[in-house]
Motif scaffolding. Structure first.
Motif, mmCIF file in Angstrom:
data_model
loop_
_atom_site.group_PDB
_atom_site.id
_atom_site.type_symbol
_atom_site.label_atom_id
_atom_site.label_comp_id
_atom_site.label_asym_id
_atom_site.label_seq_id
_atom_site.Cartn_x
_atom_site.Cartn_y
_atom_site.Cartn_z
ATOM 1 N N UNK A 1 71.803 -94.277 16.546
ATOM 2 C CA UNK A 1 70.619 -93.428 16.629
ATOM 3 C C UNK A 1 70.864 -92.329 17.653
ATOM 4 N N UNK A 2 70.757 -91.086 17.219
ATOM 5 C CA UNK A 2 70.865 -89.944 18.117
ATOM 6 C C UNK A 2 69.528 -89.218 18.185
ATOM 7 N N UNK A 3 69.480 -88.126 18.944
ATOM 8 C CA UNK A 3 68.193 -87.455 19.133
ATOM 9 C C UNK A 3 67.750 -86.687 17.891
ATOM 10 N N UNK A 4 68.676 -86.317 17.015
ATOM 11 C CA UNK A 4 68.312 -85.536 15.833
ATOM 12 C C UNK A 4 68.605 -86.241 14.516
ATOM 13 N N UNK A 5 69.362 -87.372 14.555
ATOM 14 C CA UNK A 5 69.739 -88.019 13.303
ATOM 15 C C UNK A 5 70.095 -89.488 13.526
ATOM 16 N N UNK A 6 70.139 -90.211 12.413
ATOM 17 C CA UNK A 6 70.544 -91.618 12.409
ATOM 18 C C UNK A 6 71.715 -91.772 11.441
ATOM 19 N N UNK A 7 72.756 -92.454 11.879
ATOM 20 C CA UNK A 7 73.910 -92.711 11.028
ATOM 21 C C UNK A 7 74.041 -94.204 10.782
ATOM 22 N N UNK A 8 74.199 -94.588 9.518
ATOM 23 C CA UNK A 8 74.380 -95.988 9.150
ATOM 24 C C UNK A 8 75.741 -96.153 8.484
ATOM 25 N N UNK A 9 76.405 -97.281 8.764
ATOM 26 C CA UNK A 9 77.744 -97.523 8.248
ATOM 27 C C UNK A 9 77.859 -98.957 7.751
ATOM 28 N N UNK A 10 78.412 -99.114 6.537
ATOM 29 C CA UNK A 10 78.659 -100.434 5.953
ATOM 30 C C UNK A 10 80.155 -100.683 6.010
ATOM 31 N N UNK A 11 80.585 -101.600 6.870
ATOM 32 C CA UNK A 11 82.011 -101.862 7.061
ATOM 33 C C UNK A 11 82.656 -102.392 5.790
ATOM 34 N N UNK A 12 81.906 -103.172 4.992
ATOM 35 C CA UNK A 12 82.476 -103.764 3.787
ATOM 36 C C UNK A 12 82.857 -102.712 2.755
ATOM 37 N N UNK A 13 82.025 -101.712 2.596
ATOM 38 C CA UNK A 13 82.284 -100.690 1.576
ATOM 39 C C UNK A 13 82.857 -99.405 2.152
ATOM 40 N N UNK A 14 82.761 -99.233 3.473
ATOM 41 C CA UNK A 14 83.207 -97.996 4.094
ATOM 42 C C UNK A 14 82.221 -96.858 3.929
ATOM 43 N N UNK A 15 81.058 -97.156 3.337
ATOM 44 C CA UNK A 15 80.070 -96.113 3.065
ATOM 45 C C UNK A 15 79.308 -95.753 4.337
ATOM 46 N N UNK A 16 79.091 -94.471 4.542
ATOM 47 C CA UNK A 16 78.334 -93.997 5.697
ATOM 48 C C UNK A 16 77.361 -92.915 5.262
ATOM 49 N N UNK A 17 76.241 -92.810 5.960
ATOM 50 C CA UNK A 17 75.256 -91.784 5.639
ATOM 51 C C UNK A 17 74.550 -91.373 6.923
ATOM 52 N N UNK B 1 60.111 -89.768 11.167
ATOM 53 C CA UNK B 1 60.180 -90.498 12.434
ATOM 54 C C UNK B 1 61.521 -91.212 12.557
ATOM 55 N N UNK B 2 61.816 -91.703 13.755
ATOM 56 C CA UNK B 2 63.057 -92.428 13.981
ATOM 57 C C UNK B 2 63.115 -93.674 13.107
ATOM 58 N N UNK B 3 62.006 -94.427 13.064
ATOM 59 C CA UNK B 3 61.981 -95.660 12.282
ATOM 60 C C UNK B 3 62.178 -95.381 10.798
ATOM 61 N N UNK B 4 61.564 -94.309 10.314
ATOM 62 C CA UNK B 4 61.735 -93.946 8.901
ATOM 63 C C UNK B 4 63.182 -93.562 8.611
ATOM 64 N N UNK B 5 63.797 -92.819 9.533
ATOM 65 C CA UNK B 5 65.189 -92.406 9.361
ATOM 66 C C UNK B 5 66.120 -93.618 9.371
ATOM 67 N N UNK B 6 65.829 -94.573 10.248
ATOM 68 C CA UNK B 6 66.633 -95.804 10.298
ATOM 69 C C UNK B 6 66.516 -96.551 8.970
ATOM 70 N N UNK B 7 65.286 -96.697 8.494
ATOM 71 C CA UNK B 7 65.062 -97.407 7.234
ATOM 72 C C UNK B 7 65.764 -96.754 6.060
ATOM 73 N N UNK B 8 65.672 -95.419 5.979
ATOM 74 C CA UNK B 8 66.297 -94.700 4.876
ATOM 75 C C UNK B 8 67.814 -94.795 4.932
ATOM 76 N N UNK B 9 68.380 -94.609 6.116
ATOM 77 C CA UNK B 9 69.836 -94.655 6.275
ATOM 78 C C UNK B 9 70.380 -96.045 5.932
ATOM 79 N N UNK B 10 69.703 -97.077 6.418
ATOM 80 C CA UNK B 10 70.171 -98.444 6.183
ATOM 81 C C UNK B 10 70.081 -98.830 4.706
ATOM 82 N N UNK B 11 68.979 -98.483 4.068
ATOM 83 C CA UNK B 11 68.817 -98.839 2.648
ATOM 84 C C UNK B 11 69.845 -98.114 1.784
ATOM 85 N N UNK B 12 70.219 -96.909 2.178
ATOM 86 C CA UNK B 12 71.180 -96.131 1.393
ATOM 87 C C UNK B 12 72.549 -96.789 1.343
#
Length: 309
Positions: A46-62, A2-13
């Motif tokens: 949040x897009x229709x097929x995926x969620x992208x999360x970005x940490x500005x401090x580390x530059x990490x994205x997923x 689900x969208x919420x699950x994808x958000x949670x996974x991306x953010x925790x990563x």
């Protein structure tokens, strides 16, 4: 998923907090898990097929895929919002570029307290009054009423101004909202070889060290560790990286963010020995001669590696 699950996974990563707001096709601001130091440094799209999360401090994205759990009518609704967000982002980018150009036309060459605090008392840069920053760009760019003068650092892609960074007297840094920064840099000097670094003061110390050895390099300030990768992709010739000695992070295999992204470029790099320092810190804490030895070692290793290959 689900969208919420994808958000949670991306953010925790990437180590950020899921945003409270919901919107599609645009960056949603949130905080990182590092407490007060990470306030506002998280981004989620949040897009229709995926969620992208970005940490500005580390530059990490997923990016995490959503899967087939979104109903067709919801996907159509999301697609419309994404298209609207894209048009708004384009408009924001154009506005930021125009604001940056106006600021550059208004700025003057002068001394700045930040440069003095970094060991460059006689160095002149582009400076702009707080009143002009408010008038041209908005109040959000001025941290508080005590600020009088900003050091203006333009960001360019292929020679075109796309955004600008303001550095205030105490070192507080502000970027224009919506400006295109990925792949952008600021050229501090021009020469034969190219050195990439994150911050403006670091670039000044690298330039000073190399000039002291009669070397005239191109020095590019890339604003962040992850952006060095984007800038490096478009460079030819001999390129080196002046990295920072950041705090080791588990998600980077025990490397700091700066070293992690430097390694991703496969370019020769070096960093100061002290944890939590950059080459400007090394310049001030030790001497310019110590910086020179560090940069010489980077260039010497690159020569040996080329000869061995």
């Amino acid at each position: 998923m689900s969208i919420e699950d994808a958000i949670g996974k991306a953010c925790s990563t990437v180590g950020i907090i899921p945003p409270k707001a919901r919107g599609y096709g645009k960056w949603l601001q949130t905080d990182t898990l590092s407490g007060k130091n990470g306030k506002g440094d998280g981004r989620v799209m949040i897009n229709d097929t995926h969620v992208t999360a970005f940490n500005w401090q580390t530059g990490e994205t997923v990016t995490v895929g959503i899967g087939g759990d979104v109903e067709r009518r919801d996907r159509q609704k999301i697609a419309k919002q994404i298209e609207f967000s894209k048009r708004k982002q384009q408009a924001d980018a154009i506005r930021a570029a125009n604001v940056a150009s106006t600021m550059l036309a208004t700025a003057r060459t002068g001394l700045h307290p930040y440069l003095a605090s970094k060991g460059f008392r006689d160095e002149k840069g582009l400076v702009i009054d707080a009143g002009d920053v408010r008038r041209i760009g908005g109040d959000y760019l001025v941290p508080d009423a005590d600020r009088a003068l900003a050091l203006l650092v333009p960001a360019r892609i292929n020679g075109k101004v796309t955004s600008a960074q303001m550095i205030w007297e105490d070192g507080t840094k502000k970027f224009l909202f919506g400006g295109e920064v990925s792949g952008a840099s600021h050229r501090i000097s021009a020469g034969v070889d190219t050195w990439l670094c994150e911050g403006y003061a670091t670039g000044l110390s690298i330039r000073a060290a190399l000039h002291g050895m009669k070397v005239r390099p191109t020095v590019l300030c890339c604003f962040s560790a992850s952006n060095i990768v984007a800038v490096a992709r478009h460079l030819d010739g001999r390129v080196f990286i002046g990295a920072e000695n950041d705090k080791p992070l588990v998600q980077f295999g025990g490397l700091g963010a700066s070293e992690f992204y430097a390694r991703k470029t496969s370019l020769p790099y070096g960093m100061p020995p002290g944890p939590g320092t950059d080459f400007n810190d090394l310049h001030q804490q030790s001497s310019i001669f110590v910086v020179q030895r560090s940069l010489t070692a980077v260039m010497a290793r690159a020569v040996r590696k080329k000869e061995a290959s």
